[in-house]
Write a protein that holds these residues in place. Structure first.
Motif, mmCIF file in Angstrom:
data_model
loop_
_atom_site.group_PDB
_atom_site.id
_atom_site.type_symbol
_atom_site.label_atom_id
_atom_site.label_comp_id
_atom_site.label_asym_id
_atom_site.label_seq_id
_atom_site.Cartn_x
_atom_site.Cartn_y
_atom_site.Cartn_z
ATOM 1 N N LYS A 78 0.854 -1.185 0.000
ATOM 2 C CA LYS A 78 0.000 0.000 0.000
ATOM 3 C C LYS A 78 0.894 1.240 0.000
ATOM 4 C CE LYS A 78 -3.469 -2.432 2.765
ATOM 5 N NZ LYS A 78 -2.736 -3.697 2.821
ATOM 6 N N SER A 79 0.337 2.352 -0.442
ATOM 7 C CA SER A 79 1.131 3.578 -0.404
ATOM 8 C C SER A 79 1.374 3.968 1.052
ATOM 9 C CB SER A 79 0.417 4.715 -1.130
ATOM 10 O OG SER A 79 -0.696 5.170 -0.393
ATOM 11 N N GLU A 118 0.968 -0.159 -9.301
ATOM 12 C CA GLU A 118 0.837 1.161 -8.680
ATOM 13 C C GLU A 118 2.089 1.558 -7.912
ATOM 14 O OE1 GLU A 118 -3.248 -0.537 -9.239
ATOM 15 O OE2 GLU A 118 -1.341 -1.264 -8.447
ATOM 16 N N LEU A 119 2.813 0.584 -7.386
ATOM 17 C CA LEU A 119 4.051 0.880 -6.669
ATOM 18 C C LEU A 119 5.059 1.581 -7.579
ATOM 19 C CD1 LEU A 119 5.833 0.575 -4.127
ATOM 20 C CD2 LEU A 119 6.482 -1.699 -4.961
ATOM 21 N N VAL A 120 4.988 1.297 -8.869
ATOM 22 C CA VAL A 120 5.902 1.875 -9.852
ATOM 23 C C VAL A 120 5.380 3.196 -10.400
ATOM 24 C CG1 VAL A 120 7.037 1.485 -12.080
ATOM 25 C CG2 VAL A 120 6.692 -0.426 -10.498
ATOM 26 N N THR A 121 4.081 3.265 -10.658
ATOM 27 C CA THR A 121 3.550 4.342 -11.488
ATOM 28 C C THR A 121 2.959 5.520 -10.723
ATOM 29 O OG1 THR A 121 1.395 3.227 -11.622
ATOM 30 C CG2 THR A 121 3.025 2.707 -13.335
ATOM 31 N N ARG A 122 2.583 5.343 -9.476
ATOM 32 C CA ARG A 122 1.799 6.382 -8.812
ATOM 33 C C ARG A 122 2.624 7.202 -7.842
ATOM 34 N NH1 ARG A 122 -4.174 3.995 -7.572
ATOM 35 N NH2 ARG A 122 -4.382 6.129 -6.838
ATOM 36 N N LEU A 123 2.378 8.517 -7.877
ATOM 37 C CA LEU A 123 3.157 9.455 -7.078
ATOM 38 C C LEU A 123 3.024 9.183 -5.580
ATOM 39 C CD1 LEU A 123 4.933 11.998 -7.120
ATOM 40 C CD2 LEU A 123 2.833 13.372 -7.026
ATOM 41 N N GLU A 124 1.829 8.773 -5.149
ATOM 42 C CA GLU A 124 1.630 8.566 -3.716
ATOM 43 C C GLU A 124 2.398 7.368 -3.170
ATOM 44 O OE1 GLU A 124 -2.403 7.234 -5.607
ATOM 45 O OE2 GLU A 124 -0.764 8.615 -6.063
ATOM 46 N N TRP A 145 12.632 0.856 -12.016
ATOM 47 C CA TRP A 145 11.249 0.489 -11.742
ATOM 48 C C TRP A 145 10.547 0.365 -13.093
ATOM 49 C CZ3 TRP A 145 9.522 -0.595 -6.893
ATOM 50 C CH2 TRP A 145 10.257 -0.098 -5.802
ATOM 51 N N LEU A 146 9.828 -0.698 -13.316
ATOM 52 C CA LEU A 146 9.133 -0.863 -14.586
ATOM 53 C C LEU A 146 7.863 -1.678 -14.408
ATOM 54 C CD1 LEU A 146 10.753 -3.613 -16.770
ATOM 55 C CD2 LEU A 146 11.730 -3.045 -14.561
ATOM 56 N N VAL A 147 6.983 -1.566 -15.378
ATOM 57 C CA VAL A 147 5.735 -2.330 -15.404
ATOM 58 C C VAL A 147 5.715 -3.156 -16.681
ATOM 59 C CG1 VAL A 147 3.215 -2.219 -15.501
ATOM 60 C CG2 VAL A 147 4.475 -0.615 -14.050
ATOM 61 N N GLY A 162 4.323 -4.909 -11.413
ATOM 62 C CA GLY A 162 5.288 -3.866 -11.070
ATOM 63 C C GLY A 162 6.591 -4.509 -10.619
ATOM 64 N N LEU A 163 7.697 -4.102 -11.217
ATOM 65 C CA LEU A 163 8.994 -4.717 -10.943
ATOM 66 C C LEU A 163 10.015 -3.680 -10.503
ATOM 67 C CD1 LEU A 163 9.416 -7.040 -14.082
ATOM 68 C CD2 LEU A 163 8.367 -7.629 -11.885
#
Length: 325
Positions: A78-79, A118-124, A145-147, A162-163
């Motif tokens: 989670k964020s 989401e761990l890779v892509t989201r600002l939060e 970080w990549l998806v 997410g990697l």
């Protein structure tokens, strides 16, 4: 090449990495059912059932062990901003940080963490990413970080992964170059992949069903270990499955019988249900891979696994990068 894997689960990540040429020196998971699955399929693997937060690697690995890869398929992170909390209370973030700390202590040549996109892509999630980045920066790793979408690597399912990939002695650009998707022409639809198993008991409508199930599977939702039974996920997932005539509200013990009448217009009870073995097929597991435990535990293991073909592709790219450097 030698690997150590954390939160190994049903072995999807480990199997793919094994196929790519990584031999696990140790696999760690905190669930006895998952460890039983790993032992049933690979009796010679060194498997430890323990909580990762209390894991002391040097009690279980000789100091001379050379580790080419530390891999981890961690529970859904989670964020950091939303961890407050009554459920989950930051445990997943602790596991992420523990993995970073273990990488700095064990100093493997490479690190692979699989988690939610989401761990890779989201600002939060920036603070969540920093839980592991701070250790990698201090230890001198290069990382990305990549998806990726598992469908691009031979999995008949739309599944974003997410990697985090890190290399100790350079070579991250080589990893990027060597991660290759398969041609999109592969006909990996739900209907083509599951047709034989759906017709295993003589169901006469199998061809009719397979013809309309002419698309890849929706994302398989493993669900929480803390609540619920074996089903294909929340209402959005159930609706997606219903569009190809599948009842996502529960899991069947066996394929449809010869007298089953499939008529989706009459509601969910006239749609086919998937078996755990069929879900495993849609996750990319080979048919010989045994999943141990009771029904819900078996489904959780399969649904939360890293698809082995995607792990294989990432493992090949990592192996090539390590060989080049």
């Amino acid at each position: 090449m030698r690997s150590v894997e954390l939160c190994a689960g049903a072995g999807g990540l480990a199997l793919g990495l094994e196929q790519a040429g990584f031999d696990p020196a140790l696999l760690v998971d905190n669930r006895d059912t998952s460890c039983a699955t790993l032992r049933a399929n690979r009796p010679r693997w060194n498997i430890l059932s323990t909580d990762l937060l209390g894991f002391e690697p040097r009690l279980h690995l000789p100091r001379s062990t050379h580790i080419d890869l530390l891999a981890a398929g961690l529970p859904r992170v989670k964020s950091a901003a939303t961890v407050s909390r009554p459920r989950g209370s930051g445990w997943e973030l602790e596991l992420l940080e523990t993995t970073g700390r273990l990488a700095s202590e064990l100093r493997p040549r490479s690190l692979l963490i699989e988690n939610v996109p989401e761990l890779v892509t989201r600002l939060e999630y920036r603070e969540s990413r920093s839980c592991v980045e701070k250790y990698l920066d201090k230890a001198g790793y290069e990382y990305r970080w990549l998806v990726i979408d598992a469908r691009d690597f031979g999995v008949p399912q739309h599944r974003l992964l997410g990697l985090l990939v890190a290399l100790r002695d350079g070579g991250i650009a080589s990893f990027d170059t060597n991660l290759k998707a398969l041609p999109p022409s592969l006909n990996l639809t739900v209907g083509t992949v599951l047709r034989a198993s759906m017709g295993a008991r003589g169901w006469p409508q199998v061809d009719e069903w397979a013809a309309q199930a002419d698309e890849i599977a929706p994302t398989i939702v493993g669900g929480s270990w803390d609540r619920g039974g074996a089903d294909l996920g929340p209402q959005g997932s159930v609706r997606a499955w219903a569009r190809i005539g599948v009842n996502g509200r529960s899991i069947s013990d066996e394929p449809p019988a010869a007298d089953f009448v499939w008529n989706p217009a009459l509601g969910h009870e006239r749609m086919v249900k998937l078996t755990i073995e069929q879900v495993a097929t849609l996750q990319g597991f080979p048919s010989y891979w045994r999943i141990e435990g009771r029904k819900t535990a078996r489904y959780r293991q399969v649904g939360n696994a890293t698809p082995p073909p995607a792990a294989f592709a990432v493992g090949l790219a990592l192996r090539a990068a390590l060989t080049d450097h």
